[in-house]
Design a protein around this motif. Structure first.
Motif, PDB file in Angstrom:
ATOM      1  N   ASN A 171       0.857  -1.170   0.000  1.00 50.15           N
ATOM      2  CA  ASN A 171       0.000   0.000   0.000  1.00 50.15           C
ATOM      3  C   ASN A 171       0.908   1.240   0.000  1.00 50.15           C
ATOM      4  O   ASN A 171       1.163   1.865   1.028  1.00 50.15           O
ATOM      5  N   GLY A 172       1.450   1.559  -1.173  1.00 52.79           N
ATOM      6  CA  GLY A 172       2.508   2.561  -1.288  1.00 52.79           C
ATOM      7  C   GLY A 172       3.846   1.961  -0.886  1.00 52.79           C
ATOM      8  O   GLY A 172       3.885   0.904  -0.253  1.00 52.79           O
ATOM      9  N   SER A 173       4.948   2.615  -1.277  1.00 53.38           N
ATOM     10  CA  SER A 173       6.253   2.125  -0.784  1.00 53.38           C
ATOM     11  C   SER A 173       6.309   2.257   0.721  1.00 53.38           C
ATOM     12  O   SER A 173       7.074   1.571   1.388  1.00 53.38           O
ATOM     13  N   ASP A 174       5.487   3.152   1.239  1.00 56.40           N
ATOM     14  CA  ASP A 174       5.484   3.346   2.683  1.00 56.40           C
ATOM     15  C   ASP A 174       5.213   2.038   3.428  1.00 56.40           C
ATOM     16  O   ASP A 174       5.772   1.814   4.496  1.00 56.40           O
ATOM     17  N   GLU A 175       4.389   1.162   2.862  1.00 57.36           N
ATOM     18  CA  GLU A 175       4.145  -0.117   3.539  1.00 57.36           C
ATOM     19  C   GLU A 175       5.419  -0.957   3.590  1.00 57.36           C
ATOM     20  O   GLU A 175       5.739  -1.573   4.616  1.00 57.36           O
ATOM     21  N   THR A 229      17.491  12.912   3.486  1.00 62.54           N
ATOM     22  CA  THR A 229      16.805  11.981   2.585  1.00 62.54           C
ATOM     23  C   THR A 229      15.314  11.994   2.887  1.00 62.54           C
ATOM     24  O   THR A 229      14.821  12.825   3.667  1.00 62.54           O
ATOM     25  N   TYR A 230      14.595  11.064   2.287  1.00 62.62           N
ATOM     26  CA  TYR A 230      13.141  10.934   2.426  1.00 62.62           C
ATOM     27  C   TYR A 230      12.764  10.770   3.906  1.00 62.62           C
ATOM     28  O   TYR A 230      13.346   9.939   4.603  1.00 62.62           O
ATOM     29  N   GLY A 231      11.786  11.544   4.360  1.00 59.82           N
ATOM     30  CA  GLY A 231      11.453  11.604   5.773  1.00 59.82           C
ATOM     31  C   GLY A 231      10.831  10.352   6.373  1.00 59.82           C
ATOM     32  O   GLY A 231      10.851  10.158   7.591  1.00 59.82           O
ATOM     33  N   MET A 232      10.261   9.467   5.524  1.00 55.59           N
ATOM     34  CA  MET A 232       9.530   8.321   6.071  1.00 55.59           C
ATOM     35  C   MET A 232      10.431   7.305   6.781  1.00 55.59           C
ATOM     36  O   MET A 232       9.968   6.580   7.656  1.00 55.59           O
ATOM     37  N   TYR A 233      11.716   7.248   6.387  1.00 54.32           N
ATOM     38  CA  TYR A 233      12.588   6.257   7.045  1.00 54.32           C
ATOM     39  C   TYR A 233      12.700   6.575   8.532  1.00 54.32           C
ATOM     40  O   TYR A 233      12.602   5.698   9.391  1.00 54.32           O
ATOM     41  N   ARG A 234      12.868   7.875   8.820  1.00 55.28           N
ATOM     42  CA  ARG A 234      13.003   8.263  10.228  1.00 55.28           C
ATOM     43  C   ARG A 234      11.676   8.099  10.968  1.00 55.28           C
ATOM     44  O   ARG A 234      11.651   7.631  12.110  1.00 55.28           O
ATOM     45  N   ASN A 294      18.118  10.767  -4.950  1.00 51.04           N
ATOM     46  CA  ASN A 294      17.740  11.070  -3.574  1.00 51.04           C
ATOM     47  C   ASN A 294      16.671  12.168  -3.531  1.00 51.04           C
ATOM     48  O   ASN A 294      16.584  13.002  -4.408  1.00 51.04           O
ATOM     49  N   ASN A 295      15.866  12.132  -2.493  1.00 50.06           N
ATOM     50  CA  ASN A 295      14.880  13.158  -2.201  1.00 50.06           C
ATOM     51  C   ASN A 295      15.276  13.793  -0.864  1.00 50.06           C
ATOM     52  O   ASN A 295      15.519  13.031   0.068  1.00 50.06           O
ATOM     53  N   PRO A 296      15.435  15.068  -0.697  1.00 49.43           N
ATOM     54  CA  PRO A 296      15.023  16.157  -1.585  1.00 49.43           C
ATOM     55  C   PRO A 296      16.115  16.684  -2.519  1.00 49.43           C
ATOM     56  O   PRO A 296      15.897  17.702  -3.166  1.00 49.43           O
ATOM     57  N   VAL A 299      17.632   0.313  -1.113  1.00 48.44           N
ATOM     58  CA  VAL A 299      17.905   1.360  -2.102  1.00 48.44           C
ATOM     59  C   VAL A 299      16.553   1.793  -2.674  1.00 48.44           C
ATOM     60  O   VAL A 299      15.900   1.032  -3.393  1.00 48.44           O
ATOM     61  N   ASP A 300      16.138   2.991  -2.295  1.00 49.16           N
ATOM     62  CA  ASP A 300      14.840   3.506  -2.741  1.00 49.16           C
ATOM     63  C   ASP A 300      15.022   4.145  -4.118  1.00 49.16           C
ATOM     64  O   ASP A 300      15.673   5.181  -4.244  1.00 49.16           O
ATOM     65  N   GLU A 301      14.450   3.514  -5.130  1.00 46.99           N
ATOM     66  CA  GLU A 301      14.567   4.014  -6.499  1.00 46.99           C
ATOM     67  C   GLU A 301      13.237   4.583  -7.000  1.00 46.99           C
ATOM     68  O   GLU A 301      12.856   4.392  -8.162  1.00 46.99           O
ATOM     69  N   ALA A 302      12.550   5.295  -6.120  1.00 45.06           N
ATOM     70  CA  ALA A 302      11.248   5.884  -6.469  1.00 45.06           C
ATOM     71  C   ALA A 302      11.327   6.738  -7.736  1.00 45.06           C
ATOM     72  O   ALA A 302      10.356   6.853  -8.473  1.00 45.06           O
ATOM     73  N   TYR A 303      12.503   7.347  -7.975  1.00 43.50           N
ATOM     74  CA  TYR A 303      12.623   8.301  -9.090  1.00 43.50           C
ATOM     75  C   TYR A 303      13.489   7.782 -10.236  1.00 43.50           C
ATOM     76  O   TYR A 303      13.863   8.549 -11.120  1.00 43.50           O
ATOM     77  N   SER A 304      13.828   6.509 -10.248  1.00 47.54           N
ATOM     78  CA  SER A 304      14.798   6.019 -11.236  1.00 47.54           C
ATOM     79  C   SER A 304      14.288   6.140 -12.673  1.00 47.54           C
ATOM     80  O   SER A 304      15.083   6.204 -13.605  1.00 47.54           O
ATOM     81  N   ILE A 311      -3.709   5.799  -6.018  1.00 48.33           N
ATOM     82  CA  ILE A 311      -4.166   4.413  -5.831  1.00 48.33           C
ATOM     83  C   ILE A 311      -3.342   3.678  -4.784  1.00 48.33           C
ATOM     84  O   ILE A 311      -3.702   2.589  -4.368  1.00 48.33           O
ATOM     85  N   ARG A 312      -2.245   4.253  -4.335  1.00 53.61           N
ATOM     86  CA  ARG A 312      -1.370   3.683  -3.301  1.00 53.61           C
ATOM     87  C   ARG A 312      -0.848   2.303  -3.713  1.00 53.61           C
ATOM     88  O   ARG A 312      -1.381   1.260  -3.321  1.00 53.61           O
ATOM     89  N   LEU A 313       0.191   2.295  -4.536  1.00 52.74           N
ATOM     90  CA  LEU A 313       0.824   1.026  -4.877  1.00 52.74           C
ATOM     91  C   LEU A 313       2.335   1.224  -4.962  1.00 52.74           C
ATOM     92  O   LEU A 313       2.824   2.056  -5.721  1.00 52.74           O
ATOM     93  N   GLY A 314       3.026   0.463  -4.156  1.00 52.41           N
ATOM     94  CA  GLY A 314       4.484   0.512  -4.151  1.00 52.41           C
ATOM     95  C   GLY A 314       5.055  -0.887  -4.286  1.00 52.41           C
ATOM     96  O   GLY A 314       4.367  -1.870  -4.013  1.00 52.41           O
TER      97      GLY A 314
HETATM   98  C1  PLP Z   1       7.481   9.870  -3.205  1.00 49.49           C
HETATM   99  C2  PLP Z   1       8.452   8.894  -2.652  1.00 49.49           C
HETATM  100  C3  PLP Z   1       8.057   7.579  -2.403  1.00 49.49           C
HETATM  101  C4  PLP Z   1       6.653   7.145  -2.698  1.00 49.49           C
HETATM  102  O1  PLP Z   1       6.005   6.637  -1.630  1.00 49.49           O
HETATM  103  P1  PLP Z   1       4.571   5.955  -1.897  1.00 49.49           P
HETATM  104  O2  PLP Z   1       4.197   5.509  -0.528  1.00 49.49           O
HETATM  105  O3  PLP Z   1       4.808   4.814  -2.829  1.00 49.49           O
HETATM  106  O4  PLP Z   1       3.674   6.986  -2.479  1.00 49.49           O
HETATM  107  C5  PLP Z   1       8.989   6.678  -1.949  1.00 49.49           C
HETATM  108  N1  PLP Z   1      10.257   7.043  -1.737  1.00 49.49           N
HETATM  109  C6  PLP Z   1      10.671   8.303  -1.965  1.00 49.49           C
HETATM  110  C7  PLP Z   1      12.090   8.655  -1.743  1.00 49.49           C
HETATM  111  C8  PLP Z   1       9.783   9.259  -2.412  1.00 49.49           C
HETATM  112  O5  PLP Z   1      10.199  10.511  -2.607  1.00 49.49           O
END
Ligand code: PLP
Length: 345
Positions: free
Chosen positions: A75-79, A102-107, A150-152, A175-180, A213-216
């Motif tokens: 349910n998104g990469s977040d899952e 980097t991307y805030g969700m890891y923390r 990398n984000n941001p 290795v998060d390749e969300a933007y590859s 649609i939330r798919l990772g």
């Molecule tokens: C936007 C982004 C995601 C996407 O996350 P979803 O949960 O799939 O929407 C994942 N990783 C990074 C680094 C992002 O910037």
């Protein structure tokens, strides 16, 4: 790499997963489904979705060049990010190491799971040092988090440094390749077989234009994927998402067109930003956004917001003082942003 059993939370390693009705029956022909307490009316929404998403995975596999058994859908990469913590780290005992910024969700996921988060600063070119990351590790480091592009910051990480981490670290490397898709660099997902400790993340939220649609996706060894599947909610990807994703993936050429347009616009925007007197530096980007150092990020952010143009102010992020993160929009939106910035004083 340490044995996977040693890297896995003991309760998860020993977990007997929930066995759902649809899973037991698995694909045989049937006249009547009287096994899952579903309502027989209101087809097709009355049925539980495929718990392992076979059809969708076959499609993702064909497009991404990753074998089906190496794919997890979330349910998104977040899952997948959260699952990595829940499967492989022990709260209050283990730690993870990550590049910073980097991307805030890891923390956030580390904090939710009560796992120590050890950020290691990138250099002034936003590049990582494998040795610095490895030095931050100890016996309780289970995962190293990398994100490329990398984000941001928008840049690709140096491939040699990533490989160095993959070969030297005895735990897992994400290795998060969300933007590859926006990059010319060769994605690491093609090297899965070589690095059994690697987990690669992809998402439908960016290049595939389906954030709603939330798919990772997570790609990893079959052993790691099996652990994710054991721990995830049985029906984590709903029917609407599975069907919509299949529909979108029927036409990958449309997606290629979007990517081409966005990359072209990125190039144009970066060049235009370099000419703005209020812009001090534009950082190279391999993504669908770029980072720009401005004279006064907060004031410019407020000015744009007042005009109804919303960008991301990253001034409080490490190494990003006075930086705005600009997502590439349509040509019209980009022109509006530029003309507003040209009138700023
Ligand atoms: C936007 C982004 C995601 C996407 O996350 P979803 O949960 O799939 O929407 C994942 N990783 C990074 C680094 C992002 O910037």
């Amino acid at each position: 790499m340490k044995p996977l059993k040693e890297l896995t939370r003991p309760n998860i390693w020993n977990l007997a997963p929930y066995s759902c009705a649809r899973h037991e029956y698995a694909g045989k022909q049937a006249k009547a489904f009287l096994d899952a307490n579903e309502n027989p009316y209101n087809s097709p929404l009355n049925r539980y979705p495929d718990p392992l998403q076979d059809k969708l995975k076959a499609r993702v596999s064909a497009i991404k060049g990753v074998p089906v058994e190496n794919i997890f859908l979330g349910n998104g990469s977040d899952e997948a990010i959260d699952l990595a913590f829940r499967c492989f780290t022990n709260p209050c005992k283990d730690n993870v190491v990550a590049i910073e910024p980097t991307y805030g969700m890891y923390r956030v996921c580390a904090d939710i799971n009560d796992v120590e988060y050890r950020p290691v600063l990138l250099n002034d070119k936003y590049q990582m040092s494998a040795d610095a990351l490895l030095r931050a590790c100890d016996d309780h480091t289970k995962i190293i988090w990398l994100c490329s592009p990398n984000n941001p910051t928008g840049n690709l990480l140096d491939r040699k440094e990533i490989i160095h981490v993959l070969t030297e670290f005895d735990g897992l490397v994400v290795v998060d390749e969300a933007y590859s898709d926006f990059s010319q660099g060769k994605p690491l997902r093609y090297d899965l077989a070589e690095y059994p400790n690697m987990i690669v993340l992809n998402t439908m939220s960016k290049a595939w234009a389906c954030a709603g649609i939330r798919l990772g996706m997570a790609y990893a060894s079959k052993e790691i994927i099996d652990i994710f599947n054991k721990v995830k909610y049985p029906y984590n990807i709903n029917i609407l998402t599975q069907e919509k994703a299949l529909e979108v993936l029927k036409d990958p050429f449309q997606i290629d067109d979007w990517i081409k347009m966005l990359v072209m616009e990125r190039y144009r925007m970066v060049e235009a930003f370099k000419m703005l007197p209020i812009c001090e530096e534009v950082y190279p980007s391999d993504a669908n956004f770029f980072l720009a150092k401005m004279t006064d990020a907060q004031a410019i952010y407020d000015y744009l917001a007042n005009k109804g143009i919303i960008v991301r102010n990253r001034t409080n992020v490490a190494l990003c003082h006075n930086c705005l993160r600009i997502t590439i929009g349509t040509r019209t939106e980009n022109m509006e942003l530029l003309s507003a910035l040209r009138q700023y004083e």
